[in-house]
Design a protein around this motif. Structure first.
Motif, short mmCIF file in Angstrom:
data_model
loop_
_atom_site.label_atom_id
_atom_site.label_comp_id
_atom_site.label_asym_id
_atom_site.label_seq_id
_atom_site.Cartn_x
_atom_site.Cartn_y
_atom_site.Cartn_z
N ASP A 187 0.83 -1.21 0.00
CA ASP A 187 0.00 0.00 0.00
C ASP A 187 0.86 1.26 0.00
OD1 ASP A 187 -2.18 -1.70 2.29
OD2 ASP A 187 -2.54 -1.34 0.15
N THR A 188 2.17 1.10 0.13
CA THR A 188 3.07 2.25 0.13
C THR A 188 2.98 3.00 -1.20
OG1 THR A 188 4.60 1.25 1.68
CG2 THR A 188 5.49 2.96 0.23
N ALA A 189 2.69 4.29 -1.12
CA ALA A 189 2.51 5.11 -2.31
C ALA A 189 2.24 6.55 -1.90
CB ALA A 189 1.34 4.61 -3.16
N VAL A 190 2.24 7.44 -2.87
CA VAL A 190 1.70 8.78 -2.67
C VAL A 190 0.21 8.71 -2.99
CG1 VAL A 190 1.74 11.20 -3.35
CG2 VAL A 190 3.88 9.88 -3.25
N TYR A 191 -0.60 9.16 -2.07
CA TYR A 191 -2.06 9.12 -2.22
C TYR A 191 -2.55 10.51 -2.62
CZ TYR A 191 -2.34 4.40 -0.43
OH TYR A 191 -2.22 3.03 -0.28
N TYR A 192 -3.37 10.54 -3.67
CA TYR A 192 -3.88 11.79 -4.22
C TYR A 192 -5.40 11.86 -4.12
CZ TYR A 192 0.68 12.19 -6.48
OH TYR A 192 2.03 12.28 -6.73
N CYS A 193 -5.88 13.01 -3.73
CA CYS A 193 -7.31 13.29 -3.73
C CYS A 193 -7.69 13.82 -5.12
CB CYS A 193 -7.60 14.34 -2.66
SG CYS A 193 -9.28 14.95 -2.60
N ASN A 194 -8.84 13.38 -5.59
CA ASN A 194 -9.37 13.82 -6.88
C ASN A 194 -10.82 14.21 -6.70
OD1 ASN A 194 -11.16 12.72 -9.31
ND2 ASN A 194 -9.24 13.45 -10.19
N ALA A 195 -11.22 15.31 -7.31
CA ALA A 195 -12.61 15.72 -7.22
C ALA A 195 -13.05 16.33 -8.56
CB ALA A 195 -12.79 16.74 -6.10
N ARG A 196 -14.29 16.08 -8.90
CA ARG A 196 -14.85 16.63 -10.14
C ARG A 196 -15.92 17.65 -9.77
NH1 ARG A 196 -13.72 14.07 -14.93
NH2 ARG A 196 -12.36 12.24 -14.71
#
Length: 115
Positions: free
Chosen positions: A87-96
């Motif tokens: 699960d190691t990663a950079v997590y990004y929020c996305n919104a429309r």
């Protein structure tokens, strides 16, 4: 203008938990989602939630992660349990945004799971 600001990332041992938050501002938001990108990999969808609360998850996180949103606060959450090193990663929020479904991204927050 639209801004998405993630928080809550960090270093955790395998089996642990983290809660990510994404504070959204500057628009009216339709679907919102979490993506992640590990080094050398493409960005992938982790979970998505519609304006009405319908959710979907990537198979790799089903049963471990929970996406939710507080529409009154324009805040998106990702509760991550039973974390694994993969699960190691950079997590990004996305919104429309309403009405034209234009996508916006946050700056990302690092999640590192040690074995």
């Amino acid at each position: 203008q639209v801004q998405l600001v993630e928080s809550g990332g960090g270093l955790v041992q395998a089996g642990g938990s983290l809660r990510l938050s994404c504070a959204a501002s500057g628009g009216t938001f339709r679907s919102m989602a979490w993506y992640r990108q590990a080094p050398g990999d493409q960005r992938e969808l982790v979970a998505r939630i519609s304006e009405g609360g319908s959710v979907m998850y990537a198979d790799s996180v089903k049963g471990r992660f929970t996406i939710s949103r507080d529409n009154a606060k324009d805040t998106l959450y990702l509760q991550m349990n039973s974390l694994k090193p993969e699960d190691t990663a950079v997590y990004y929020c996305n919104a429309r945004t309403f009405p034209f479904n234009i996508p916006y991204w946050g700056q990302g927050t690092q999640v590192t799971v040690s074995s």
